[in-house]
Design an enzyme around this catalytic site. Structure first.
Site, PDB file in Angstrom:
ATOM      1  N   LYS A   3      42.545  37.975  39.748  1.00 35.77           N
ATOM      2  CA  LYS A   3      43.123  37.351  38.551  1.00 35.77           C
ATOM      3  C   LYS A   3      41.990  36.547  37.895  1.00 35.77           C
ATOM      4  O   LYS A   3      40.864  36.581  38.351  1.00 35.77           O
ATOM      5  CB  LYS A   3      44.258  36.383  38.944  1.00 35.77           C
ATOM      6  CG  LYS A   3      45.369  37.000  39.789  1.00 35.77           C
ATOM      7  CD  LYS A   3      46.493  37.519  38.928  1.00 35.77           C
ATOM      8  CE  LYS A   3      47.577  38.257  39.677  1.00 35.77           C
ATOM      9  NZ  LYS A   3      47.206  39.190  40.706  1.00 35.77           N
ATOM     10  N   ASP A  56      45.027  51.950  46.526  1.00 36.40           N
ATOM     11  CA  ASP A  56      45.801  52.806  45.606  1.00 36.40           C
ATOM     12  C   ASP A  56      45.143  54.183  45.415  1.00 36.40           C
ATOM     13  O   ASP A  56      45.803  55.122  44.965  1.00 36.40           O
ATOM     14  CB  ASP A  56      45.927  52.129  44.229  1.00 36.40           C
ATOM     15  CG  ASP A  56      46.538  50.736  44.313  1.00 36.40           C
ATOM     16  OD1 ASP A  56      47.203  50.443  45.318  1.00 36.40           O
ATOM     17  OD2 ASP A  56      46.341  49.950  43.370  1.00 36.40           O
ATOM     18  N   GLY A  83      41.815  43.337  44.566  1.00 33.89           N
ATOM     19  CA  GLY A  83      42.556  43.219  45.824  1.00 33.89           C
ATOM     20  C   GLY A  83      41.701  43.651  47.005  1.00 33.89           C
ATOM     21  O   GLY A  83      40.977  44.638  46.918  1.00 33.89           O
ATOM     22  N   ARG A  98      47.359  46.063  53.157  1.00 33.89           N
ATOM     23  CA  ARG A  98      45.990  45.711  52.776  1.00 33.89           C
ATOM     24  C   ARG A  98      45.184  45.171  53.953  1.00 33.89           C
ATOM     25  O   ARG A  98      43.988  44.868  53.807  1.00 33.89           O
ATOM     26  CB  ARG A  98      46.027  44.668  51.646  1.00 33.89           C
ATOM     27  CG  ARG A  98      46.579  45.219  50.344  1.00 33.89           C
ATOM     28  CD  ARG A  98      45.555  45.177  49.244  1.00 33.89           C
ATOM     29  NE  ARG A  98      45.154  43.831  48.967  1.00 33.89           N
ATOM     30  CZ  ARG A  98      45.667  43.077  47.986  1.00 33.89           C
ATOM     31  NH1 ARG A  98      46.592  43.580  47.190  1.00 33.89           N
ATOM     32  NH2 ARG A  98      45.231  41.874  47.798  1.00 33.89           N
TER      33      ARG A  98
HETATM   34  O1  F6P Z   1      45.656  47.357  43.697  1.00 30.16           O
HETATM   35  C1  F6P Z   1      45.935  47.078  45.036  1.00 30.16           C
HETATM   36  C2  F6P Z   1      47.287  46.441  45.184  1.00 30.16           C
HETATM   37  O2  F6P Z   1      47.510  46.193  46.549  1.00 30.16           O
HETATM   38  C3  F6P Z   1      48.437  47.220  44.559  1.00 30.16           C
HETATM   39  O3  F6P Z   1      48.835  48.310  45.361  1.00 30.16           O
HETATM   40  C4  F6P Z   1      49.475  46.139  44.407  1.00 30.16           C
HETATM   41  O4  F6P Z   1      50.378  46.428  43.356  1.00 30.16           O
HETATM   42  C5  F6P Z   1      48.642  44.935  44.054  1.00 30.16           C
HETATM   43  O5  F6P Z   1      47.332  45.188  44.521  1.00 30.16           O
HETATM   44  C6  F6P Z   1      49.142  43.647  44.634  1.00 30.16           C
HETATM   45  O6  F6P Z   1      48.357  42.614  44.144  1.00 30.16           O
HETATM   46  P1  F6P Z   1      48.405  41.105  44.695  1.00 30.16           P
HETATM   47  O7  F6P Z   1      47.516  41.049  45.900  1.00 30.16           O
HETATM   48  O8  F6P Z   1      47.883  40.311  43.559  1.00 30.16           O
HETATM   49  O9  F6P Z   1      49.833  40.803  45.038  1.00 30.16           O
END
Ligand code: F6P
EC number: 2.7.1.11
Length: 357
Positions: free
Chosen positions: A80, A133, A12, A282
């Protein structure tokens, strides 16, 4: 000795990744005149053997370097994909690209996979920790965490005033996956009344008792409840064991809000609202602290390559940058909030409900 180093961002995204890339390129070019190849989309780029030559001032706009303040990652990222199904081709790419070393900027999941590939392929791997995180072991800080905490605190400031104006309970769901660092730090700094984290089971009685105490003892008619997406009760195995938070029919925030609304300790029907901060956490301009850590980490990663000290992750410990074996980081990550954590004690001393009973 002339070197050719690769750099990738994996998992992420978060604010501060571009600062780390900038620091690596600057230090590698200015001090060593090494070639730095950006590998787009992490293992996907390795698999496809795609690279971009990164140069100092490559993105300059009239002399302004935007990488310091840009969120996201100019290299792109993936969190992924079936990397291990293509392991042998990815492993071979390291030699095909004639890399002397690879810098991977990643969280616990990415570092575990890249460490495995590096061991199998005998790569010279250096890791830089990043994740909002903050659950990468053996480092007090990962790039992106500080900015995300500030983003949540900003949201809590805004939500507090609207909650107070309407006498509402505001349930605020934050990220963090299986760890509660983000909720705990932001909840304390943002003035939450309840902080629910995965590591300390909450009870809905405890949450509602806190809300009614605020009203009965202090005359407070609103409350702020910060809920980590992975929060759980002692018995809530169905929610707690769901690792794919995005697939929850109703996220933890809504789940808690429904529980509060139907609880019988609260005689008045409470007006409860839910805010899910989601991927806003993020994004944004990296904070000064994230810029500093990212810059110091990037510099330290290049120093490790200069010393040919591979298999290490740069880390922040006791106010300085050190390095630790990636194998130890992977074995201990994701790092949960310890129940005796000083911030948990601090929160409780401030009268915040942090679960258990
Ligand atoms: O690991 C970082 C994070 O933002 C987590 O806090 C959250 O659960 C996950 O990634 C979300 O992932 P995605 O961007 O695949 O929705």
């Amino acid at each position: 000795m002339q070197k050719r180093i690769g750099i990738l961002t994996s998992g992420g995204d978060c604010p501060g990744l571009n600062c780390a890339i900038r620091a690596v390129v600057s230090h590698a070019k200015l001090q060593h005149d090494w070639e730095v190849l950006g590998i787009p989309y992490a293992t996907q780029g390795l698999l496809e053997r795609k690279t971009t030559l990164l140069n100092l001032h490559g993105l300059d706009l009239r002399g302004i370097d935007p990488l310091l303040s840009m969120g996201g990652t100019i290299l792109g990222s993936i969190n992924k994909g079936d990397t291990l199904a293509h392991a042998s081709e990815i492993i071979a790419s390291y030699r095909a690209l004639a890399l002397d070393a690879l810098i991977a900027i990643g969280g616990d999941g990415s570092l575990a996979i890249l460490h495995q590939l590096a061991c199998q392929g005998n790569w010279n791997l250096i890791a830089i920790p990043k994740t909002i995180d903050n659950d990468v072991a053996l480092t007090e800080r990962a790039i992106g965490f500080d900015t995300a905490v500030n983003t949540i605190v900003d949201a809590l400031n805004r939500l507090t005033f609207t909650a107070a104006s309407h006498d509402r309970v505001m349930v605020v769901e934050v990220m963090g996956r299986t760890a509660g660092h983000l909720a705990l730090h932001a909840g304390i700094a943002g003035g939450a009344d309840c902080i629910l984290i995965p590591e300390i089971p909450y009870s809905i009685d405890g949450v509602c008792h806190q809300i009614s105490e605020l009203r009965d003892r202090w005359g407070r008619k609103f409350a702020i409840v910060v809920v980590a997406e992975g929060a759980k009760t002692a018995n809530d195995s169905s929610i707690a064991e769901t690792q794919n938070f995005a697939s929850l029919e109703c996220g933890m925030g809504q789940y808690i809000a429904n529980q509060i609304k139907s609880h019988n300790i609260l005689t008045d029907r409470l007006d409860v609202r839910v805010s899910i901060l989601g991927h806003i956490q993020r994004g944004g301009i990296p904070s000064a602290l994230d810029r500093l850590s990212a810059t110091a980490f990037g510099k330290a990663a290049v120093d490790l390559i200069a010393r040919e000290q591979y298999g290490q992750m740069v880390a922040w410990q006791n106010g300085r940058v050190v390095d630790v074996p990636i194998v130890d980081v992977v074995a201990r990550s994701p790092l949960p909030v310890a129940p005796d954590n000083y911030l948990v004690q601090t929160a409780r001393c401030m009268g915040i409900y942090v679960g258990d009973g």
